[in-house]
Design a protein around this motif. Structure first.
Motif, PDB file in Angstrom:
ATOM      1  N   CYS A 171       0.791  -1.295  -0.081  1.00 48.65           N
ATOM      2  CA  CYS A 171       0.000   0.025  -0.210  1.00 48.65           C
ATOM      3  C   CYS A 171       0.999   1.148   0.002  1.00 48.65           C
ATOM      4  O   CYS A 171       1.909   1.337   0.638  1.00 48.65           O
ATOM      5  CB  CYS A 171      -0.827   0.094   1.225  1.00 48.65           C
ATOM      6  SG  CYS A 171      -1.878   1.384   1.346  1.00 48.65           S
ATOM      7  N   CYS A 176       1.151   3.455   6.217  1.00 47.93           N
ATOM      8  CA  CYS A 176       0.625   2.243   6.098  1.00 47.93           C
ATOM      9  C   CYS A 176       1.293   1.208   5.406  1.00 47.93           C
ATOM     10  O   CYS A 176       2.049   1.139   4.606  1.00 47.93           O
ATOM     11  CB  CYS A 176      -0.663   2.453   4.945  1.00 47.93           C
ATOM     12  SG  CYS A 176      -1.720   0.809   4.966  1.00 47.93           S
ATOM     13  N   CYS A 191      -6.688  -2.119   0.157  1.00 43.24           N
ATOM     14  CA  CYS A 191      -5.937  -2.399   1.429  1.00 43.24           C
ATOM     15  C   CYS A 191      -6.635  -2.999   2.616  1.00 43.24           C
ATOM     16  O   CYS A 191      -7.544  -2.135   3.093  1.00 43.24           O
ATOM     17  CB  CYS A 191      -5.104  -1.096   1.634  1.00 43.24           C
ATOM     18  SG  CYS A 191      -3.777  -1.248   3.281  1.00 43.24           S
ATOM     19  N   CYS A 194      -5.799  -0.028   5.645  1.00 46.43           N
ATOM     20  CA  CYS A 194      -6.465   1.367   5.685  1.00 46.43           C
ATOM     21  C   CYS A 194      -7.621   1.495   4.731  1.00 46.43           C
ATOM     22  O   CYS A 194      -8.201   2.403   4.568  1.00 46.43           O
ATOM     23  CB  CYS A 194      -5.294   2.279   5.425  1.00 46.43           C
ATOM     24  SG  CYS A 194      -4.836   2.503   3.419  1.00 46.43           S
TER      25      CYS A 194
HETATM   26 ZN   LIG Z   1      -3.052   0.759   3.268  1.00 43.60          ZN
END
Ligand SMILES: [Zn+2]
Ligand SMILES: [Zn+2]
Length: 215
Positions: A171, A176, A191, A194
């Protein structure tokens, strides 16, 4: 009979049957019927792809290498495909294991032994008679399980041999560290950390495990 009806369950998945399903006197639920129908359609499609591309062309060629030579599946996998698409394979399993029993129960004459490539014939019979079987055939649970198992085996052969290779993409959201397993053909992915959605173009911009290995 109301007491029995209240506890009626699908023979295949053991879910409580709906009122409409109980009223219809069904043995298996509509959801199981729908899933089996999808699986039979998928079996037909996968069988044909395996039969032409992997099972015959490549193996019959004696492993002669062309531009695609390096992509040939390993020998045990190719043998598994040949077994599944050959005599005694999937068509025979579906006919002798399921179609014949349905015909007997229905009081119909037996079909002639099908060619090992007659996946259309056997799946058409099963799809057409699936509603009857889910309604009335006492052994339906075993047959749905067999269909599901054959479906899983064929799908595994296809994804294991010809399916696109999966790899990890990272990601790109700040801070993240989410990872997604994708293939070159993945159209979109989210993802898991997130929840950012990536479309195909977005996925193409991400750092992947290949990039890391090369760095
Ligand atoms: Zn992410
Ligand atoms: Zn069910």
């Amino acid at each position: 009979m109301n007491l029995d009806d209240a506890t009626a369950r699908c023979l295949a998945c053991n879910s409580p049957l709906w009122a409409a399903e109980i009223q219809a006197g069904r043995l298996a639920c509509f959801r199981c019927e729908g899933r089996a129908s999808e699986q039979l359609h998928a079996i037909r499609g996968t069988f044909k792809r395996l039969d032409t591309v992997d099972g015959h062309t490549k193996v019959r060629g004696g492993g002669t290498s062309g531009p695609t030579g390096s992509k040939e599946p390993p020998i045990p996998a190719r043998l598994a495909v040949l077994n599944a698409t050959g005599p005694g394979g999937v068509v025979a399993q579906l006919q002798s294991g399921i179609e014949d029993s349905w015909r007997k129960t229905l009081g119909w004459s037996m079909a002639a032994t099908r060619s090992h490539r007659d996946i259309d014939g056997v799946t058409t019979f099963l799809i057409n008679n699936l509603p009857w079987a889910c309604e009335k055939y006492p052994e339906i649970a075993d047959d749905l399980e067999a269909i599901s198992s054959i479906h899983g085996t064929l799908t595994g052969m296809e994804t294991g041999e010809r399916g696109p290779r999966k790899f990890t993409a990272y990601c790109s959201t700040d801070d993240c560290h989410g990872e997604m397993r994708i293939t070159l053909w993945t159209a979109r992915a989210t993802c898991p950390t997130c929840r950012t959605d990536y479309d195909k173009a977005g996925l193409g911009t991400l750092v992947t495990e290949y990039d890391k290995a090369a760095a």
